[in-house]
Design an enzyme around this catalytic site. Structure first.
Site, PDB file in Angstrom:
ATOM      1  CB  CYS A 163      -0.936  -0.021   1.206  1.00  0.00           C
ATOM      2  SG  CYS A 163      -1.862   1.506   1.417  1.00  0.00           S
ATOM      3  CB  CYS A 199      -3.216   2.489  -1.651  1.00  0.00           C
ATOM      4  SG  CYS A 199      -3.503   0.790  -1.175  1.00  0.00           S
ATOM      5  CE  LYS A 235      -4.479   3.769  -6.405  1.00  0.00           C
ATOM      6  NZ  LYS A 235      -4.939   2.403  -6.228  1.00  0.00           N
ATOM      7  CE1 TYR A 248     -10.992  -4.411  -7.404  1.00  0.00           C
ATOM      8  CE2 TYR A 248     -10.519  -2.207  -6.585  1.00  0.00           C
ATOM      9  CZ  TYR A 248     -11.279  -3.356  -6.543  1.00  0.00           C
ATOM     10  OH  TYR A 248     -12.314  -3.445  -5.668  1.00  0.00           O
ATOM     11  CD  GLU A 284      -6.574   1.778  -9.075  1.00  0.00           C
ATOM     12  OE1 GLU A 284      -7.493   2.061  -8.310  1.00  0.00           O
ATOM     13  OE2 GLU A 284      -5.461   1.367  -8.673  1.00  0.00           O
ATOM     14  CG  HIS A 321     -28.899  22.161  -5.820  1.00  0.00           C
ATOM     15  ND1 HIS A 321     -28.977  21.229  -6.827  1.00  0.00           N
ATOM     16  CD2 HIS A 321     -29.080  23.380  -6.399  1.00  0.00           C
ATOM     17  CE1 HIS A 321     -29.206  21.855  -7.963  1.00  0.00           C
ATOM     18  NE2 HIS A 321     -29.262  23.153  -7.749  1.00  0.00           N
ATOM     19  CD  GLU A 326     -28.318  18.038  -6.242  1.00  0.00           C
ATOM     20  OE1 GLU A 326     -29.321  18.361  -5.603  1.00  0.00           O
ATOM     21  OE2 GLU A 326     -27.659  18.848  -6.942  1.00  0.00           O
TER      22      GLU A 326
HETATM   23  P1  NDP Z   1      -7.633  -8.415 -10.613  1.00  0.00           P
HETATM   24  O1  NDP Z   1      -7.950  -9.774 -10.143  1.00  0.00           O
HETATM   25  O2  NDP Z   1      -8.512  -7.293 -10.233  1.00  0.00           O
HETATM   26  O3  NDP Z   1      -7.541  -8.440 -12.207  1.00  0.00           O
HETATM   27  C1  NDP Z   1      -6.720  -9.347 -12.889  1.00  0.00           C
HETATM   28  C2  NDP Z   1      -6.938  -9.144 -14.365  1.00  0.00           C
HETATM   29  O4  NDP Z   1      -6.011  -9.936 -15.087  1.00  0.00           O
HETATM   30  C3  NDP Z   1      -8.319  -9.573 -14.835  1.00  0.00           C
HETATM   31  O5  NDP Z   1      -8.775  -8.667 -15.796  1.00  0.00           O
HETATM   32  C4  NDP Z   1      -8.080 -10.944 -15.440  1.00  0.00           C
HETATM   33  O6  NDP Z   1      -8.972 -11.254 -16.475  1.00  0.00           O
HETATM   34  C5  NDP Z   1      -6.701 -10.776 -16.007  1.00  0.00           C
HETATM   35  N1  NDP Z   1      -5.955 -12.024 -16.062  1.00  0.00           N
HETATM   36  C6  NDP Z   1      -5.763 -12.932 -15.089  1.00  0.00           C
HETATM   37  N2  NDP Z   1      -5.031 -13.956 -15.521  1.00  0.00           N
HETATM   38  C7  NDP Z   1      -4.733 -13.698 -16.808  1.00  0.00           C
HETATM   39  C8  NDP Z   1      -4.022 -14.391 -17.808  1.00  0.00           C
HETATM   40  N3  NDP Z   1      -3.455 -15.577 -17.562  1.00  0.00           N
HETATM   41  N4  NDP Z   1      -3.918 -13.826 -19.045  1.00  0.00           N
HETATM   42  C9  NDP Z   1      -4.505 -12.646 -19.307  1.00  0.00           C
HETATM   43  N5  NDP Z   1      -5.200 -11.944 -18.384  1.00  0.00           N
HETATM   44  C10 NDP Z   1      -5.321 -12.468 -17.159  1.00  0.00           C
HETATM   45  O7  NDP Z   1      -6.124  -8.193 -10.167  1.00  0.00           O
HETATM   46  P2  NDP Z   1      -5.249  -6.899 -10.029  1.00  0.00           P
HETATM   47  O8  NDP Z   1      -3.866  -7.398 -10.144  1.00  0.00           O
HETATM   48  O9  NDP Z   1      -5.701  -5.816 -10.932  1.00  0.00           O
HETATM   49  O10 NDP Z   1      -5.528  -6.440  -8.547  1.00  0.00           O
HETATM   50  C11 NDP Z   1      -5.424  -7.370  -7.472  1.00  0.00           C
HETATM   51  C12 NDP Z   1      -6.262  -6.918  -6.329  1.00  0.00           C
HETATM   52  O11 NDP Z   1      -5.648  -5.816  -5.697  1.00  0.00           O
HETATM   53  C13 NDP Z   1      -7.644  -6.426  -6.713  1.00  0.00           C
HETATM   54  O12 NDP Z   1      -8.543  -7.470  -6.827  1.00  0.00           O
HETATM   55  C14 NDP Z   1      -7.983  -5.502  -5.587  1.00  0.00           C
HETATM   56  O13 NDP Z   1      -8.597  -6.232  -4.558  1.00  0.00           O
HETATM   57  C15 NDP Z   1      -6.633  -4.987  -5.138  1.00  0.00           C
HETATM   58  N6  NDP Z   1      -6.450  -3.595  -5.598  1.00  0.00           N
HETATM   59  C16 NDP Z   1      -7.265  -2.632  -5.100  1.00  0.00           C
HETATM   60  C17 NDP Z   1      -7.155  -1.325  -5.527  1.00  0.00           C
HETATM   61  C18 NDP Z   1      -8.101  -0.300  -4.991  1.00  0.00           C
HETATM   62  O14 NDP Z   1      -8.693  -0.521  -3.945  1.00  0.00           O
HETATM   63  N7  NDP Z   1      -8.288   0.816  -5.694  1.00  0.00           N
HETATM   64  C19 NDP Z   1      -6.156  -0.933  -6.504  1.00  0.00           C
HETATM   65  C20 NDP Z   1      -5.359  -2.017  -6.974  1.00  0.00           C
HETATM   66  C21 NDP Z   1      -5.509  -3.298  -6.526  1.00  0.00           C
HETATM   67  P3  NDP Z   1     -10.489 -11.757 -16.201  1.00  0.00           P
HETATM   68  O15 NDP Z   1     -11.267 -10.544 -15.829  1.00  0.00           O
HETATM   69  O16 NDP Z   1     -10.899 -12.314 -17.523  1.00  0.00           O
HETATM   70  O17 NDP Z   1     -10.387 -12.764 -15.115  1.00  0.00           O
END
Ligand code: NDP
Length: 451
Positions: free
Chosen positions: A43, A48, A51, A177, A181, A436, A441
């Site tokens: 984080c 976080c 970022k 995510y 981002e 407002h 709102e």
């Molecule tokens: P996510 O699980 O959110 O997303 C992973 C992405 O990678 C998905 O789109 C998935 O596709 C794709 N993917 C997975 N495996 C493959 C593969 N073999 N080939 C191609 N694409 C693939 O993971 P992140 O790494 O983005 O984030 C991890 C976690 O970190 C999040 O779930 C969240 O909880 C946390 N986080 C929170 C944030 C916040 O609060 N703002 C910011 C950043 C992270 P598909 O959709 O098809 O499965």
């Protein structure tokens, strides 16, 4: 009674570990915390906080463009990537120091190094063994990169903050995510961004209307999103750039390729299984509802064990463990209505169930939805639009889902999450006076359900 060196030994100095160590020590426990890198974990160091700082930086590009309609001539603008990196690094170093001071002030013994569990009550760091009545695993997660030829040419999110030079062309792999981002941030900072997602939508677990709206907004801002496309190979070109081959024969050239393809729990090389700690198929620590692992003296919180990989969830879990071991006793964490935000441009804020989930869980639901241009953009000439949606359980009238794409969505949804945890009904939303003129709102003025 065996005597231990410590009452609690925490492995991992990220959000969950630091909170647990500090709170346990404040309650009189003798606590040690081992960390092999900087304090603050993902984080603070590569998640976080940096970022969000970069997201603010990206936001200026939009603001400069919007200022003219308000009478401001901004003049020529120039982005200095090196200055942003330096200022971010300075702020993160300051935060590392704040974490250290907090732990030291609480009386936590800090141990620098890689920790391994050697048995139910013993942790080894370097050559030294430490015994503890309880051990807390709070080692978080790390990026996962699929097994693709040439993947070593790509980077993971940890590296994005210090890229050198600034990538003029960025290819982002993934639709979660982190992918969304960073695509938004680097697009805002001036890179040409292509995003490749293997399925037909971004952000798998979010409301269908919301993610469609977001994809349109991200596309409008200039991001080239390719759905139903998988990256099959990465090669380095003679020019020094990179070339990604996609499943349907397309080629995308880029200076940097970011694999944002999920994260896995950080448990390798810690001796957990040898010590009897059960791991799941992702390598995460299996815990019961009180965060206790299969070894009764070993607990785990945060990304290393949780499915909700969110800093505030890790903090809340850490507090529950401290209560269980050194405080008021067992209190269970309720994960329902955990709000979350995605800092895309525009932001997403969401709380509760998606429409699809709510239809399964509650049966009949009523949907209220609104899409509009915010007052701010009447003069700015920005084409950005806002999306808001309420999902209401028909039987109880309770608002069970609240979703937004728009400015400050995270700030707005945080407050509504309190109301939703209190069980606020649509009637309560309707009887709440709006502020407002605000975007927020709209959540208390949506009267006509979707047909
Ligand atoms: P996510 O699980 O959110 O997303 C992973 C992405 O990678 C998905 O789109 C998935 O596709 C794709 N993917 C997975 N495996 C493959 C593969 N073999 N080939 C191609 N694409 C693939 O993971 P992140 O790494 O983005 O984030 C991890 C976690 O970190 C999040 O779930 C969240 O909880 C946390 N986080 C929170 C944030 C916040 O609060 N703002 C910011 C950043 C992270 P598909 O959709 O098809 O499965």
């Amino acid at each position: 009674m065996p005597t231990f060196d410590f009452d609690l030994f925490v492995i991992g100095g990220g959000s969950g570990g630091v909170r647990a160590a500090r709170m346990a020590a404040q309650r009189g426990a003798r606590v040690a915390l081992a960390e092999c890198a900087e304090l603050g974990g993902t984080c603070v160091n590569v998640g976080c906080i940096p970022k969000k700082l970069y997201s603010y930086a990206a936001g200026y590009a939009e603001s400069f463009g919007e200022a003219a309609g308000y009478g401001w001539d901004v003049g020529e603008t120039r982005f200095d990537w090196a200055r942003l990196k330096l200022n971010r690094a300075r702020e993160i170093t300051r935060l590392n120091g704040v974490y250290r001071s907090l732990l030291e002030a609480a009386g936590v013994q800090l141990i620098q190094g890689w920790a391994q569990l050697t048995d139910a009550h013993t942790v080894q760091v370097g050559k030294k063994r430490h015994t503890a009545q309880y051990v807390l695993i709070a080692t978080g997660g790390m990026p996962f990169v699929p097994d693709i030829a040439g993947r070593e040419h790509g980077v993971v999110s940890d590296a994005m903050f210090d890229l050198d030079p600034f990538p003029k062309r960025l290819l982002v792999v993934g639709g979660g995510y982190i992918a969304c981002e960073f695509a938004s941030i680097f697009n805002g900072l001036g890179a040409e961004v292509t995003q490749v997602q293997r399925s037909a939508h971004l952000l798998n677990e979010f409301d269908e209307d919301l993610r469609q709206f977001l994809a349109n907004e991200m596309t409008r801002t200039g991001i080239d999103i390719r759905f139903n496309a998988e990256i099959t190979m990465v090669t380095r070109l003679e020019s020094g750039g990179l070339c990604a081959l996609l499943s349907r024969g397309q080629r995308v050239e880029a200076d940097t390729i970011l694999f944002a393809t999920g994260r896995v729990p950080n448990t390798a090389g810690m001796g957990l299984e040898a010590a009897g700690v059960e791991l799941d198929e992702r390598g995460g620590v299996v815990v019961d509802s009180h965060y206790r692992s299969s070894v009764p003296s070993v607990y785990a919180v945060g990304d290393v064990s949780s499915r909700q990989q969110l800093t505030p969830v890790a903090l809340a879990e850490a507090m529950r463990v401290v209560d269980t071991l050194f405080g008021q006793g067992k209190r269970q964490l309720d994960y329902e209505y955990t709000p979350t935000a995605v800092f895309t441009h525009p932001n997403i804020g969401t709380c509760g169930y998606t429409e699809a989930e709510a239809r399964v869980k509650f049966g009949k639901v009523t949907i209220f939805s609104s899409e509009f241009r915010a007052l701010h953009h009447t003069l700015s000439e920005s084409k950005e639009r806002v999306f808001m949606k309420l999902v209401v359980d028909k039987a109880s009238d309770r608002v069970v889902g609240l979703h937004m794409v728009g400015p400050d969505a995270g700030e707005i949804v945080q407050g509504f999450a309190v109301a939703m945890r209190c069980g606020a009904t649509k009637a309560v939303f309707d009887s709440t006076i709006g502020i407002h003129p605000t975007v927020a709102e709209e959540f208390v003025t949506m009267r006509e359900p979707m047909p």
